[in-house]
Write a protein that holds these residues in place. Structure first.
Motif, short mmCIF file in Angstrom:
data_model
loop_
_atom_site.label_atom_id
_atom_site.label_comp_id
_atom_site.label_asym_id
_atom_site.label_seq_id
_atom_site.Cartn_x
_atom_site.Cartn_y
_atom_site.Cartn_z
N ASP A 86 3.89 2.19 2.60
CA ASP A 86 3.16 2.36 3.85
C ASP A 86 2.79 1.01 4.45
O ASP A 86 2.55 0.90 5.64
N GLU A 126 -4.55 13.78 -0.28
CA GLU A 126 -4.19 12.38 -0.08
C GLU A 126 -4.64 11.56 -1.29
O GLU A 126 -5.76 11.72 -1.79
N MET A 127 -3.71 10.72 -1.77
CA MET A 127 -4.05 9.88 -2.90
C MET A 127 -3.53 8.48 -2.65
O MET A 127 -2.37 8.30 -2.30
N CYS A 128 -4.40 7.54 -2.81
CA CYS A 128 -3.96 6.16 -2.63
C CYS A 128 -3.55 5.61 -3.98
O CYS A 128 -4.36 5.51 -4.90
N LEU A 129 -2.26 5.28 -4.14
CA LEU A 129 -1.81 4.76 -5.42
C LEU A 129 -1.94 3.23 -5.43
O LEU A 129 -2.57 2.67 -6.32
N SER A 148 0.86 -1.19 0.00
CA SER A 148 0.00 0.00 0.00
C SER A 148 0.89 1.23 0.00
O SER A 148 1.91 1.27 0.69
N LYS A 149 0.50 2.18 -0.83
CA LYS A 149 1.29 3.41 -0.91
C LYS A 149 0.36 4.59 -1.05
O LYS A 149 -0.45 4.66 -1.97
N TYR A 150 0.50 5.53 -0.12
CA TYR A 150 -0.31 6.76 -0.19
C TYR A 150 0.61 7.92 -0.47
O TYR A 150 1.72 7.98 0.05
N TYR A 151 0.16 8.86 -1.28
CA TYR A 151 0.90 10.11 -1.45
C TYR A 151 0.19 11.19 -0.64
O TYR A 151 -1.03 11.19 -0.54
N ASN A 152 0.95 12.09 -0.07
CA ASN A 152 0.43 13.18 0.76
C ASN A 152 -0.55 12.70 1.83
O ASN A 152 -1.67 13.20 1.91
N PRO A 153 -0.17 11.72 2.63
CA PRO A 153 -1.12 11.22 3.63
C PRO A 153 -1.50 12.31 4.63
O PRO A 153 -0.68 13.14 4.99
N ASP A 188 -3.23 -0.14 -3.30
CA ASP A 188 -3.98 -0.65 -2.17
C ASP A 188 -3.89 -2.17 -2.22
O ASP A 188 -4.50 -2.80 -3.06
#
Lengths: 257, 295
Positions: free
Chosen positions: A59, A18-21, A8-13, A23
């Motif tokens: 993440d 926030e963007m989930c790239l 799982s990788k989030y940008y700007n958490p 999941d």
């Protein structure tokens, strides 16, 4: 065997942006597989490469090579067995150093950078032979700085340098995208040759569907952090550009591209 | 006239060693390292105290080199391990060193006139003929500068030196070589500040005292020397960059000495230093613009 498990990788958490790239993203590459990765911008192709190499943290989830968890390993340690070529030809070479010095640097990967002479005179002939493969005449220009070479010449050198020492994996990040079509073809042929010669496990991100179809033993298409097409073996061999183009258009329209 | 010329050479050579250090950070590492303002006087303070304690003057050079290296390493660690911006890391160390230097020396000015130094000692008095005495300082400094330059050239051609050059050129490549780029930077900063402290040691022995005011502005002198040297001799590929830096340092000191001879007071020294530096930067930019316009 390279595995990404439940990534799982989030940008700007924690912010409005926030963007989930990814999941719970899963992906694995078998030994000596040559995977071409296609997909629209923002689909997560380059992020996937960065996650594999350790350039960006994840993440959640684990990254493993041959069953060993390398999730917490810093980038420079992972790159001991990974060679990487970037889209920008300037990333793979030192512009202010000569061709010979660059080759010597690459040749010393994995060994100690101690107080011995930077260039081993006995290796110069070997460097010449490697450069000859490129057919660019670089073998006669050993003393000129790499910064004065063209983008294509530099990318060819970057290709040689990243695969000079024994590595297991080759990561290609749109490595032909900044080149003119003819040079790109040349670099692509060189890539294929090196990959076969050294039996490397390869992941190649490309926007060139023709290359993706023509080269490699497996093709995946990514979209919004997921794999939407995955073809290997005979299914990959019989794949035509038209087959993936339809899917590609579908995705692109969805994204408004 | 000869005295002025010799004076310029002595000053130029003494600062050239520091300029070689600045060359490492500014040109090779591409790191604006201000800690030099602290490590140059650090070398002086350490040397003054050691010489008063009766330590061999030659040995003080070596000790200053090591201590300067440690200070540079601290700048590197602050930047690399604690992720403080490069400029700020240098400022932190430079400021801290101001107090540390005062503590080492015990006061702002510590004279060592009457003591033996690398320029005045029993050994030299025995072997050097009387007639050479006016040139002695210059010759000794020339020898040290040439040795340090050759050592640096040698180092830059080792595997470790290649790595240092590539980290300033293209960090990504260093990571690709499976090397921690942070460590390479720390080594570079240590080396640069070791050179600066060595220069400070020599400078203190030459002037016969340590003074806290030798610090502020040292980096400007170093930068000016590097920029003059490398810009003037850019097209001449026969001259190595390290040689160019030494020539730059002498030219710069000649300019300063000329400005003072025009009637400026010695207290204007730092003003002259920075105005000259500004002029050099502007001239350098001007040339670049012309090249672009013609392209």
């Amino acid at each position: 065997m390279l595995e990404l498990r439940n990534i799982s990788k989030y940008y700007n958490p924690g912010t409005v942006n926030e963007m989930c790239l990814f999941d719970h993203f899963n992906f694995s590459v078998g030994d000596q597989e040559f995977v071409s990765v296609v997909g629209s911008n923002g689909s997560g192709k380059t992020s996937m490469l960065n996650i594999i190499c350790g350039s960006i943290p994840v993440d959640n989830g684990t990254i493993a090579i041959n069953g060993t968890d390398i999730t917490g390993m810093p980038e420079f340690k992972r790159l001991k067995r990974i060679g990487r070529v970037y889209q920008n030809p300037a990333m793979g070479t030192c512009p202010n150093m000569t061709i010979l010095e660059n080759m010597s640097l690459a040749d010393n990967k994995g060994k100690s950078f101690n107080l011995k002479w930077g260039t081993d005179k006995n290796r110069i002939d070997f460097y010449r032979d490697r450069l000859k493969i490129l057919n660019l005449g670089l073998e006669d220009k050993l003393q000129i700085p790499v910064g004065s070479l063209s983008g294509g010449q530099r990318q060819a050198m970057a290709m040689l340098m990243s695969t000079m020492t024994p590595i297991e994996f080759l990561i290609l990040d749109e490595h032909t995208a900044a080149l003119d079509p003819k040079t790109a073809d040349l670099i692509m042929e060189l890539t294929d040759k090196i990959v076969r010669e050294k039996h490397l496990t390869t992941i190649m991100v490309t926007h060139n569907l023709r290359y993706a179809v023509k080269y490699g033993s497996r093709l995946i298409m990514m979209h919004r952090g997921e794999i939407v097409i995955d073809r290997a073996g005979d299914a990959k061999k019989s794949l035509k550009i038209e087959n993936i183009l339809d899917k590609f258009n579908e995705i692109s329209i969805e994204c408004g591209n | 006239m000869l005295t002025i010329l010799l004076g310029v050479l002595v000053e130029g050579f003494a600062y050239a060693i520091m300029a070689l250090g600045v060359y490492i950070t500014y040109k090779i590492l591409d790191f604006p390292d201000l800690s030099v303002d602290g490590t140059f006087p650090l070398g002086g303070a350490v040397t003054a105290v050691l010489i008063i304690a009766g330590v061999n003057p030659l040995l003080t050079l070596f000790i200053s080199f090591i201590i300067g290296g440690i200070a540079g390493m601290i700048t590197g660690i602050i930047h690399v391990k604690f992720k403080v911006r490069d400029l700020l890391s240098g400022i932190i160390v430079m400021t801290a060193l101001y107090s540390i230097n005062l503590r080492i020396a015990g006061k702002a000015n510590l004279p060592i006139f009457s003591r033996e130094s690398i320029f005045e000692n029993a050994f030299l008095a025995r072997i050097i003929p009387e007639g050479l005495n006016p040139f002695l300082d210059t010759i000794i400094l020339l020898i040290i500068v040439v040795i340090m330059k050759l050592l640096l050239d040698l180092y830059l051609n080792t595997k470790s030196g290649y790595l240092l050059r590539s980290v300033g050129d293209n960090e990504t490549l260093v990571t690709s070589l499976a090397i921690d780029k942070g460590t390479v930077k720390i080594i570079g900063l240590a080396l640069a500040n070791a050179f600066a402290a060595l220069a400070g040691s020599i400078y203190a022995q030459k002037s016969g005292f340590f003074d806290i005011s030798m610090g502020p502005g040292a980096i400007v002198i170093g930068l000016a020397s590097v920029i003059i040297g490398t810009n003037l001799l850019k097209r001449n590929s026969a001259v190595k960059a390290t040689t160019a830096v030494i020539i730059g340092s002498v030219i710069y000191k000649a300019c300063v000495s000329f400005a003072i001879s025009l009637g400026m007071a010695p207290s204007d020294l730092k003003l002259i230093t920075s105005v000259l530096f500004l002029i050099i930067l502007i001239l350098g930019n001007d040339r670049k613009r012309k090249v672009k316009a013609n392209a």
